[in-house]
Design an enzyme around this catalytic site. Structure first.
Site, PDB file in Angstrom:
ATOM      1  N   ASP A 211       0.821  -1.204   0.000  1.00  0.00           N
ATOM      2  CA  ASP A 211       0.000   0.000   0.000  1.00  0.00           C
ATOM      3  C   ASP A 211       0.863   1.266   0.000  1.00  0.00           C
ATOM      4  OD1 ASP A 211      -2.483  -1.411   0.091  1.00  0.00           O
ATOM      5  OD2 ASP A 211      -2.210  -1.722   2.227  1.00  0.00           O
TER       6      ASP A 211
ATOM      7  N   GLU B  45      -9.603  -2.281   3.793  1.00  0.00           N
ATOM      8  CA  GLU B  45      -9.286  -2.052   5.199  1.00  0.00           C
ATOM      9  C   GLU B  45     -10.159  -0.949   5.790  1.00  0.00           C
ATOM     10  OE1 GLU B  45      -4.742  -3.575   4.403  1.00  0.00           O
ATOM     11  OE2 GLU B  45      -5.127  -1.426   4.672  1.00  0.00           O
TER      12      GLU B  45
END
Length: 265
Positions: A43, A146
């Site tokens: 990420d 997430e």
């Protein structure tokens, strides 16, 4: 498994869209600079690649912030990313800072979650210390998967000015990372938040990312019921779908500005 991957044309459109988002967000804040915490994970690596494209390598300041439990390989990957992109970066050891907190409140020393969240919040403070000094944005690294299940620390890695890849499921993060040239070994590396020793995202979540993405796309973001979602996703039970749905509902507070009472009339 549900395939959420983009076509080549869609990938390029997402890339351009995110690059423009970073550029416009910086401009609206009156800056052309950004600070980004680098973990060595996919990420933060993808965000770094796109931020360099948006702002230029000289305008992205990377922070590598290992703690007592940070994996040496991850930290090495974080520095490698900074060096590969040619961005300036600093390495800050956060353990002495976290230890000061625990010296002040030793009752929390054996509380794995509390200490792990303190590490994440320490990194956020350092991000903003540097960003304020340099008149820069703090870029987040959160993805859609997430965010929807609340898998981040409130006022920790969730404390940022924007989330450039926040509209991508994890499966799409990997795909776009490969598209922009992130090395395969980083694309496929098991994700970890690095909050305590041996921690991995999928083990803590209790579900693999591909299944999580599918449940979110079909049930949380999509129109299907629990039963229909479980039927659509191979080897997924209704209990698993319910659990993801509960994570979404219980983490709603993380996705909202802290509430206040309504004004009295």
């Amino acid at each position: 498994m549900i395939d959420l991957r983009f076509s080549e044309e869609e990938l390029e459109a997402r890339r351009d869209h995110i690059v423009q988002f970073i550029r416009e967000t910086a401009e609206s804040a009156g800056t052309d600079r950004a600070v980004l915490g680098l973990s060595g994970g996919i990420d933060s690596t993808l965000t770094a690649y796109l931020a360099v494209e948006a702002l230029g390598k000289e305008n992205l300041h990377g922070l590598v912030m290992p703690g007592a439990v940070s994996d040496d390989e991850n930290m090495s990957d974080a520095e490698w990313v900074a060096q590969e992109l040619g961005i300036p970066y600093d390495l800050f050891e956060i353990n002495p800072i976290v230890n000061k907190f625990l010296d002040t409140y030793p009752e929390a020393e054996d509380d794995q979650l509390a200490v792990g969240n303190a590490r994440a919040r320490t990194r956020a403070v350092l991000n903003y210390l540097v960003a304020n000094h340099e008149n820069a944005l703090v870029l987040g690294t959160g993805n859609r998967s997430e965010a929807l299940v609340g898998y981040y620390t409130k006022y920790g890695d969730g404390a940022v000015d924007c989330h450039p890849i926040g509209n991508l499921y994890k499966q799409q993060v990997r795909q776009l990372a490969g598209h922009v040239g992130v090395p395969e070994e980083l694309v496929e590396k098991p994700p970890t938040a690095g909050l305590w020793a041996g921690q991995t995202d999928e083990e803590e979540l209790g579900i693999d990312y591909d299944t999580l993405d599918a449940v979110l796309a079909l049930h949380v973001d999509g129109p299907l019921s629990v039963t229909a979602t479980a039927r659509e996703i191979e080897e997924t039970t209704e209990e698993q779908v319910e659990r993801v749905s509960q994570m979404y509902e219980r983490s709603e507070h993380k996705r909202r500005v802290p509430p206040a009472p309504e004004p009295l009339e």
